[in-house]
Design an enzyme around this catalytic site. Structure first.
Site, PDB file in Angstrom:
ATOM      1  N   CYS A  63      -8.465   1.720   0.711  1.00 23.51           N
ATOM      2  CA  CYS A  63      -8.276   0.333   0.302  1.00 23.51           C
ATOM      3  C   CYS A  63      -9.117  -0.575   1.193  1.00 23.51           C
ATOM      4  CB  CYS A  63      -6.811  -0.079   0.416  1.00 23.51           C
ATOM      5  SG  CYS A  63      -5.690   0.884  -0.625  1.00 23.51           S
TER       6      CYS A  63
ATOM      7  N   ARG B  43       0.826  -1.219   0.000  1.00 23.69           N
ATOM      8  CA  ARG B  43       0.000   0.000   0.000  1.00 23.69           C
ATOM      9  C   ARG B  43       0.855   1.261   0.000  1.00 23.69           C
ATOM     10  NH1 ARG B  43      -4.044  -0.405   4.807  1.00 23.69           N
ATOM     11  NH2 ARG B  43      -2.312  -1.520   5.769  1.00 23.69           N
ATOM     12  N   GLU B  44       1.942   1.236  -0.745  1.00 32.05           N
ATOM     13  CA  GLU B  44       2.833   2.394  -0.776  1.00 32.05           C
ATOM     14  C   GLU B  44       2.121   3.652  -1.267  1.00 32.05           C
ATOM     15  OE1 GLU B  44       5.536  -1.217  -1.617  1.00 32.05           O
ATOM     16  OE2 GLU B  44       3.464  -0.591  -2.007  1.00 32.05           O
TER      17      GLU B  44
ATOM     18  N   CYS C 220     -22.519   8.951   4.819  1.00 36.21           N
ATOM     19  CA  CYS C 220     -21.915   7.643   4.998  1.00 36.21           C
ATOM     20  C   CYS C 220     -21.213   7.618   6.355  1.00 36.21           C
ATOM     21  CB  CYS C 220     -20.924   7.385   3.848  1.00 36.21           C
ATOM     22  SG  CYS C 220     -20.623   5.632   3.521  1.00 36.21           S
TER      23      CYS C 220
ATOM     24  N   ILE D 230     -24.394   7.190  10.302  1.00 40.75           N
ATOM     25  CA  ILE D 230     -24.518   5.957   9.535  1.00 40.75           C
ATOM     26  C   ILE D 230     -23.915   4.759  10.256  1.00 40.75           C
ATOM     27  CG2 ILE D 230     -24.001   4.866   7.319  1.00 40.75           C
ATOM     28  CD1 ILE D 230     -26.119   7.148   7.324  1.00 40.75           C
TER      29      ILE D 230
ATOM     30  N   HIS E  39     -28.777   1.057   4.760  1.00 37.44           N
ATOM     31  CA  HIS E  39     -28.037   2.196   4.200  1.00 37.44           C
ATOM     32  C   HIS E  39     -27.502   1.824   2.829  1.00 37.44           C
ATOM     33  CE1 HIS E  39     -25.395   5.588   3.737  1.00 37.44           C
ATOM     34  NE2 HIS E  39     -24.350   4.792   3.576  1.00 37.44           N
TER      35      HIS E  39
ATOM     36  N   TRP F 271     -18.721  -7.616  -1.519  1.00 40.01           N
ATOM     37  CA  TRP F 271     -17.432  -7.079  -1.081  1.00 40.01           C
ATOM     38  C   TRP F 271     -16.503  -8.170  -0.550  1.00 40.01           C
ATOM     39  CZ3 TRP F 271     -19.052  -1.860   1.642  1.00 40.01           C
ATOM     40  CH2 TRP F 271     -19.602  -1.024   0.672  1.00 40.01           C
TER      41      TRP F 271
ATOM     42  N   GLU G 136     -26.935   8.198   0.273  1.00 38.63           N
ATOM     43  CA  GLU G 136     -26.018   9.286  -0.078  1.00 38.63           C
ATOM     44  C   GLU G 136     -26.697  10.179  -1.097  1.00 38.63           C
ATOM     45  OE1 GLU G 136     -23.882  11.173  -3.083  1.00 38.63           O
ATOM     46  OE2 GLU G 136     -24.397   9.073  -3.431  1.00 38.63           O
TER      47      GLU G 136
ATOM     48  N   HIS H  31     -16.680  12.216   2.595  1.00 36.33           N
ATOM     49  CA  HIS H  31     -15.390  11.939   1.975  1.00 36.33           C
ATOM     50  C   HIS H  31     -14.568  13.196   1.762  1.00 36.33           C
ATOM     51  CE1 HIS H  31     -17.666   8.254   0.909  1.00 36.33           C
ATOM     52  NE2 HIS H  31     -16.524   7.711   1.250  1.00 36.33           N
TER      53      HIS H  31
END
Length: 769
Positions: A528, A25-26, A738, A443, A653, A573, A677, A706
């Site tokens: 991520c 995850r750089e 969210c 949420i 949701h 997911w 949303e 976000h």
């Protein structure tokens, strides 16, 4: 099956894209360090260059025919195209920081994250994946021009490593289709956009680029004649002075559009043979004699090892006919898979042997290409290893559970409807909960602070024991409850301090799941996720959330929601087993969640939220398959919720997708309250619910979580008043878009206080009217 060596044939292998985030995850950590002003823009770009070089070198090591370029992005590839063609929103032209402080990176990230004056661009799901793209904003003033400096620099960067590069472009028709246009027909913008694409292709020709991959993912959708003809109009600009073009499709059978596609001035097509293997024969018979056919035979969306024997059997009938015009590739970009199994030391060795992440898929491509070009004997050991893994998985007792299968067989005797209609339930819930008009809530999640992450990391390393970890989490839960009470929220949540991820947390407690240490996949930007892997039959061995919910409720006299992830989101997911129907796995998940719902209400939890943000994401791309999917998806949700008593209020949701075309199905889910949303679209999504006369309560999100900006009370009040024009106020809840796990406590407090202030003020006005 016999494949003989043919030294005159060179079947090429390539990829459509490679994961961006890095094996460790750089990219995520560099982005977040930059946003915190801990590193410079130069340092960020240095990390990006190092990642690209690593990704390209892996493709060279796998002996692929090209290194695929321009699949990398600092945030999102669709945003990159908005920048490339000067199609970014003009509302960001005013700089709130002062002209002297503008740097290109800050301007770029403002589109994605917002700034002090402007909310971020709208974000939605990329077709039927869990990747989110930033929706281009177009209008009558949009004037496309080419801004190719950075794009061409990356060409030069890649050519230093190999002359055989294949840049990736999102095609012009898909770019327009996936955008939002105000005050103008999107197709009216096609010609000027295609003209700029043509200029870019000319520049690539001058750079000696032989092939360009041009992605047109909307060919997986149901397109009307106007959009199909748009391909002719756009690609007419690409007839001269350009590299060869590989038209790339994925996620569906596109053979129904053969008549349109084969007339385009391109030089080949990529088709997804994982989702639609039946289209191979029709395409072999249809393509012009000079075209290549790129066969997407390795699953780019899932993590299961390829059955190499089956793949070779699929391709071998066509190898003599196509020869070097046959290319092989994954079905789609490997963006949707984790990077490597190399660090997965905690996986059950047997389960691990069934898997292939991006790096392993490169090896599979190399094996397949060698088998096709040099014969089966050249890869006999690799084929034997593949065969053993496939056989082991197919017959393994870890995969199959008799009790789960028996319970599923008896499902017809289970009522998946609530005991009473909504109006009856609503009256009982009002009496029990005694909530005010415009009740306020959140949420589910609250900030995952450094202290929370440190405790989780220490627990995983064994530095602290279970007792200490539980005490740490209890402290954070108590803090979140107290903070919500101080803010004046009406319905509280425990904040989910103990949860690493809304799917992984539950998967860790369910049978049939496996978990990776480093199987990260990009969802958007630096966000991520680490999807768990469903390898076997799913069931719930024990209660998962009851103790935590009871503890949180004991801290307040206000209702505290029990928080669950719904069966369809658990399915979507996760990386899902491919040896049984997805609907069967969904029903197994639904039964596990149903058991948890019952235990929560028996423990005194009066409001239970079953999140389904991925319901729309699972919708098939072609409408002919919608009814079947929605039938079993809605059934799975109802099965999980129908055990709730009339006075137990069930919430759900949904976020970051278009829901208006499936509103009957959403209504059929029969949740007492749905939160959605809506703030990025300025309540546009809510209008569909109003037109449909959505029957139950609804909480339209009043601010975008976000973005780091703290929304003003005026903006939230404006959104709520717009909501009142669509939905009666007595059926409206007030909440953010969210969960708040990615935000900090300071901005969270300020935003929620503004939200509560607005709700109280409007409540007073409505009651006084």
């Amino acid at each position: 099956m016999t494949i003989k060596s043919n030294i005159t044939t060179k079947i090429k292998a390539h990829v459509l894209g490679y994961p961006r985030v890095g094996a460790n995850r750089e990219l995520k950590f560099a982005l977040e360090s930059f946003w915190r002003k801990e590193i410079s823009g130069d340092a960020l770009h240095s990390t990006a260059r190092a990642l690209r070089k690593t990704h390209w070198q892996k493709q060279l090591d796998a002996e692929l025919a090209f290194i695929t370029t321009h699949d990398f992005s600092l945030y999102d590839h669709v945003l990159d195209h908005s920048v490339l063609f000067n199609a970014t929103p003009k509302r960001f032209n005013k700089n709130p920081f002062g002209e002297q402080n503008v740097i290109p990176e800050n301007k770029y990230f403002a589109f994605a994250r917002g700034n002090l004056e402007q909310p971020a661009m709208e974000m939605t799901k990329w077709l039927d994946t869990n990747y989110h793209y930033l929706v281009p904003e177009l209008d009558a003033e949009t004037a496309f021009t080419i801004n190719a400096h950075d794009f061409l620099l990356q060409v030069e960067e890649a050519q230093k490593l190999s002359p055989n590069i294949k840049p990736v472009l999102l095609g012009p028709v898909s770019f327009l289709y996936l955008s939002k246009a105000r005050g103008v027909d999107k197709l009216a913008l096609l010609a000027p956009l295609a003209e700029q694409y043509a200029y870019l292709l000319q520049e690539l020709t001058a750079k000696n680029v032989e092939w360009v991959q041009i992605d047109e993912p909307i060919l997986a959708l149901d397109l009307d004649d106007a959009w199909l003809k748009a391909f002719d109009h756009a690609y007419a600009y690409f007839r001269i002075q350009r590299p060869k073009l590989l038209l790339t499709t994925y996620f569906a059978n596109v053979s129904r559009y053969q008549a349109f596609i084969t007339g385009l001035p391109v030089d080949g097509i990529h088709i997804d043979l994982v989702r639609a293997p039946e289209q191979l024969g029709p395409w072999v018979n249809a393509i012009p004699s000079h075209w290549v056919l790129s066969a997407g035979v390795i699953d780019g969306r899932n993590v299961w090892r390829n059955d190499l024997d089956n793949t070779l059997a699929l391709l071998s009938p066509w190898t003599h006919r196509l020869g070097e015009r046959l290319w092989i590739a994954p079905s789609c970009s490997l963006l949707h898979t984790p990077v490597t199994l190399a660090f997965e030391n905690g996986l059950d060795p047997e389960v691990k042997s069934w898997l292939a992440f991006a790096d392993e898929k490169l090896i599979e491509l190399k094996i397949l290409a060698k088998a096709l070009n040099q014969g089966l004997a050249s890869v006999s050991d690799a084929l034997a290893e593949s065969r053993a893994a496939i056989t082991s998985r197919r017959s393994n007792l870890k995969v199959h559970d008799a009790a789960v299968k028996e319970r599923l067989a008896k499902l017809n005797a289970v009522n998946d409807e609530r005991a009473s209609a909504f109006k009856v339930r609503q009256a009982k819930q009002k009496t029990k909960l005694n909530l005010p008009l415009l009740p306020t809530t959140t949420i589910g999640s609250f900030p995952q602070t450094p202290d929370i992450r440190a405790s989780r990391a220490a627990y995983k390393k064994g530095s602290i024991d279970q007792r200490q970890y539980d005490e740490d989490m209890a402290t954070h839960i108590a803090y979140a409850i107290k903070a919500q009470e101080d803010l004046g929220l009406d319905v509280l949540v425990h904040g989910e301090a103990e949860r690493n991820d809304m799917v992984e947390f539950f998967g860790e407690q369910l049978a049939g799941y496996a978990f990776t240490q480093n199987g990260w996949v990009q969802s958007y930007g630096s966000r991520c996720v680490k999807p768990p892997i469903i390898y076997g039959d799913v069931y719930r061995p024990a209660a998962m959330t009851v103790a935590t919910a009871k503890f949180a409720q004991s801290l307040s006299t206000r209702p505290v929601k029990g928080m669950l992830t719904g069966p369809i989101t658990m399915l979507q997911w996760s990386f899902v087993r491919d040896d049984q129907l997805r609907e069967t796995t969904a029903l197994q998940l639904a039964l596990a969640i149903r058991d948890e719902v019952d235990d929560l209400q028996q423990a005194g939890i009066g409001i239970i939220q079953i999140d389904e943000p991925a319901l729309r994401e699972g919708l098939p791309l072609q409408k002919a398959a919608w009814a079947h999917y929605l039938a079993w998806a809605v059934r799975a949700f109802k099965l999980s919720a129908s055990v709730a008593h009339d006075d137990t209020q069930v919430h759900t949701h949904m976020c970051y997708a278009e829901f208006n075309d499936i509103l009957p199905a959403i209504a059929a889910m029969d949740a007492d309250v749905i939160t959605i949303e809506t703030s990025r679209s300025a309540m546009e999504l809510l209008e569909g619910f109003g037109s449909f006369n959505y029957p139950n309560d609804i909480g339209p999100g009043v601010y975008d979580i976000h973005s780091p900006r703290v929304p003003a009370e005026e903006s939230m009040e404006k959104l709520l008043k717009r909501a009142f024009s669509v939905i009666p106020p007595e059926r409206i809840w007030v909440n953010p878009d969210c969960g708040l796990k990615t935000r900090g406590w300071e901005e969270t407090r300020l935003a929620l206080q503004n939200m509560v202030n607005v709700a109280k003020r409007l409540r007073g006005e409505l009651q006084a009217a």
